[in-house]
Each structure stands twice: as structure tokens, then as C-alpha cells.
Enzyme design. Structure first.
Site, PDB file in Angstrom:
ATOM      1  CB  SER A 141      10.473  12.227  61.921  1.00 54.93           C
ATOM      2  OG  SER A 141      11.565  11.476  61.479  1.00 54.93           O
ATOM      3  CG  ASP A 395      11.337  11.836  53.289  1.00 56.76           C
ATOM      4  OD1 ASP A 395      11.926  10.907  53.835  1.00 56.76           O
ATOM      5  OD2 ASP A 395      10.466  12.359  54.000  1.00 56.76           O
ATOM      6  CG  HIS A 398       9.981  10.781  57.101  1.00 63.41           C
ATOM      7  ND1 HIS A 398      10.849  11.645  56.693  1.00 63.41           N
ATOM      8  CD2 HIS A 398       9.990  10.804  58.466  1.00 63.41           C
ATOM      9  CE1 HIS A 398      11.707  12.229  57.925  1.00 63.41           C
ATOM     10  NE2 HIS A 398      10.991  11.591  58.974  1.00 63.41           N
TER      11      HIS A 398
END
Length: 430
Positions: A141, A395, A398
């Protein structure tokens, strides 16, 4: 009658005084002849071009010698080239602005290397370099995160057209930029090598370390430039294979396999991947050249428990010395850099002739200082609209778009500019 010169005084001053007139008599005709061939105005006309060449050479030397890993984050009033509303390729979970993140300060920082300047991203320059080519992002990712940053940066001058997608999970997508006939694609391959991801029937990953993932490997010959990103999936429980042999595992209680951790396996995966690239695209007799970028490990910034509110609560970058690259972050970074250097040595040991160029995009240190750049609770839209819940998922892996990850692509463009400035051409299609 011949006149004979005699010197009663052999001192240097006496000799210069006597010989200087003869030298002038010889130089004046030469100057007159030179001016006849190249008038003064022609020199004046060449001065701007000469200055431009000198300036360009200085830029090339600066790009080649700059250490982009060593620097600090400084305030930037200009902010990003795009925002969360004028770029429609951002993954929903990284669109921090549209999800209601209230503080905007994280958008107004720039990375300033100590040795040189890092220019703002120049979309047209990027498009010109990769005109008529295929750029592929391959990995986990983080590869997707970097790709979406790049798409937003480029879309400020040219609109990408989504031409292909594989299912609803977006594990493979391809965009086309008609203005420059550029294709940009992303391949989901969290191990780069062959692997089976954990699922409801399998509580660990299975990695086969002796061959690359066929999904992207099958299209390798069509790629002109590939950006590889790897790391976080190697932290998960896994069993490792080489051929039909089980090498060991990472965190696999009850399976009766030897615990070997993941560092050596991580290195082996990089080596298999880069050796395959070198063999298939670097040393091949037939085929086009390829450029390879290895993005180093991207650190996370969880503080305390990952599922609690405020897991990455910083609102501005760490200052110099507040947080260093160490422990697992440093080990994962070091492995990627060392494997890139090994490929360079293999190329040099083979006479320096290769269709493959490779560079490490060493972003670990500049990223470790940006604990403020993650979505945090804003991975979901307006997470506190109804008050602070008992459990708020964050999160802290990211990166928000726009955000610090845009800097990765600014540095990548500088690497590409350095490659373009190199004078020795690589072998073309035979």
C-alpha cells in the site's frame, strides 16, 4: 649585415626588458588575424549561451552530489500543488482534508536538504522525461500511496484517464496521460515475490522466496520504469519457502517451524526481485532499457495503542534530533539500500554496461520526522461528528494526500533528471 645581440646583464629584469618588444611584434599580427576570423560581436553573442551551459553544468553537478536524506523540514507558505477536492484519484482513507481534518498546518512544510535545494515538483518536466513510456508502481500500500501522490501532482497540468482496473479492490489499475502518451500503472504485490496472503482460512502469509510474483512479473517486459516498495507486510506472521523446502517462519506458534524472524527473508526477497530485473532487463541481448527506483522503508508513528484516539496526534514535524531512524526502521532501510548497492556493483563488475539503471529513494529519515502527516482518525470521514467514541481506529502508517509523501516524488524527479543528464547512452533495442 646581421646584427648580433649580446647581453651584458643576464638578470631576469634585463631579459624581459629586451625580449618584450619582440613578443609584442609577434602577438599583434596573431590578434589581428583572430579578430578577422572571429569578430568581437561573435564573442558577445556567445556569452549568454556559455553562461547558460555553465549554469546547467552546475545544476547537474548539484543534482548528482546532493544527499537528499540529510536535511530538515522548514515552513513553506506556498503549500501543495493540489488539494483533496481537485484530485479525484486519492484513496478515500488518505483524503484527510475531505474527511474533516481540522488542522491544515501539516500542508505547509518543505524538506530542505543541507547540501542543496530540492525544487518543487515540476509536472511538465516529469511528463516530458517519461513521454511515450510506461511507469509502474509495484509493491504494497505504500507503493499505491506514492502512486496516488504522483497522479495528483501530475494532474495539476494533465488529466489522467483510467483505462484499466482489476476488480473492485483496485489491486491493478492503469492510467493514461494522452498529452504525453504516458501510461502509469500500479500492481498490488505486498511481498514482490510469490506469496499467498492470509485470509479467513489461513492465519499467516506464505512466501515463496525464489521467484517474483507472476502478476507483475508477467508484464515486466512492457515497463520502462518501475518503482518498488516493500516492508510492512513482512511484519505479519508468515511461513517461508524456497522451492519445496520450508525455511522457517515468523511468529507461527503451533506450526512446529523454526522461528527465523523476517530481516533475512526481507533481504532475500529484495535480492530475488532485483536479480530477476537485472537478468531479464539489464543483461538481456534483446529488449529496451529499464530504470528502477527502490523506495526505502516508510516508518509508522503509532503512539500507545493503535486503536485509541490520538494514536498519532502530532501537529507539526519532529525537530532535528527529536526522533532518529533506529531499530526496525533503520534495519529495513539499510537492507533496501544495501541490495541496491549490490546491484550497482554487479553492473560495474560486468564492465559497467547494462540496460538497467537503479537508485534507492531513501525516504526513511525525512519520513520518520513527519508524525503529523498520517490520516490518524481521519482515515474515516468526520470521525468525531457524534463525539469521541470509545474506540477510534487510527491510521498512522499511510500518508495524507496532499502531505509529506509528495516529497518522495519530488526527490524521485531529481533522480530522473540526473539520469537524463548522463551523457553515456545505454544500449537500445537490438
Amino acid at each position: 649585415m646581421v646584427t648580433k645581440l649580446t647581453f651584458k646583464d643576464n638578470s631576469p629584469h634585463f631579459l624581459i626588458k629586451k625580449l618584450l618588444p619582440f613578443a609584442l611584434y609577434a602577438i599583434i599580427p596573431l590578434l589581428l588575424f583572430r579578430l578577422y576570423i572571429h569578430p568581437i560581436h561573435s564573442f558577445k553573442e556567445q556569452v549568454p549561451r556559455i553562461k547558460e551551459q555553465v549554469s546547467e553544468q552546475k545544476k547537474i553537478v548539484e543534482i548528482a552530489s546532493c544527499d537528499y536524506t540529510n536535511g530538515n523540514w522548514v515552513h513553506d507558505k506556498l503549500g501543495p500543488l493540489y488539494n483533496g477536492t481537485n484530485c479525484n484519484t486519492i484513496k478515500e482513507g488518505q483524503n484527510c482534508i475531505s474527511h474533516g481534518r481540522p488542522d491544515m498546518g501539516f500542508l505547509y512544510w518543505r524538506w530542505k536538504p543541507k547540501q542543496c535545494n530540492l525544487p518543487r515538483f515540476q509536472p511538465l518536466q516529469f511528463l516530458n522525461i517519461l513521454s511515450n513510456k510506461h511507469l509502474a508502481f509495484v509493491g504494497d500500500s505504500m507503493a499505491r500511496n506514492q502512486l496516488e501522490s504522483l497522479l495528483c501532482l501530475i494532474s495539476s497540468v494533465s488529466t489522467p484517464v483510467l483505462v484499466c482496473r482489476d476488480g473492485d479492490d483496485n489491486k491493478f489499475r492503469k492510467w493514461h496521460f494522452p498529452s504525453h502518451n504516458l501510461n502509469v500503472s500500479v500492481f498490488w504485490s505486498p511481498f514482490l515475490v510469490k506469496g499467498v496472503e492470509k485470509n479467513v482460512n489461513l492465519n499467516h502469509n506464505k512466501l515463496f522466496l525464489d521467484s517474483i510474483d507472476g502478476r507483475w512479473g508477467g508484464e515486466l517486459d512492457d515497463m520502462d520504469m518501475v518503482v518498488l516498495s516493500l516492508g510492512h507486510w513482512y511484519l505479519h506472521p508468515a511461513v517461508y519457502y524456497e522451492g519445496n523446502t520450508i525455511l522457517g517462519c515468523h511468529y507461527c506458534p503451533g506450526l512446529n517451524h523454526t522461528e527465523i524472524g523476517f530481516y533475512d527473508v526481507f533481504r532475500k526477497a529484495w535480492r530475488t526481485t532485483l536479480d530477476t530485473l537485472l537478468r531479464r532487463r539489464g543483461n538481456g541481448i534483446v529488449g529496451k532499457p529499464i530504470d528502477v527506483i527502490v523506495t526505502t522503508f516508510s516508518p509508522s508513528h503509532f503512539e500507545g495503542e493503535w486503536d485509541k484516539a490520538g494514536a498519532c496526534p502530532k501537529k507539526e514535524p519532529f525537530k532535528a534530533g527529536e526522533r532518529e531512524v533506529e531499530g526496525m526502521d533503520e534495519e529495513m532501510r539499510r537492507i533496501g539500500v544495501e541490495e541496491v548497492e549490490m546491484v550497482k556493483r554487479k553492473i560495474n563488475n560486468n564492465g559497467g554496461s547494462s540496460k538497467l539503471r537503479i537508485e534507492a529513494l531513501d525516504i526513511t529519515r525525512l519520513s520518520v520526522m513527519r508524525g503529523d502527516g498520517h490520516p490518524g482518525p481521519y482515515m474515516h470521514a468526520f470521525p468525531f461528528a457524534n463525539g469521541v467514541g470509545e474506540r477510534v481506529q487510527n491510521d498512522c502508517v499511510h500518508w495524507c494526500l496532499p502531505g509529506p509523501i509528495d516529497t518522495w516524488n519530488e526527490i524521485m524527479l531529481e533522480v530522473m533528471k540526473r539520469w537524463e543528464a548522463q551523457t553515456q547512452p545505454r544500449s537500445q533495442v537490438s
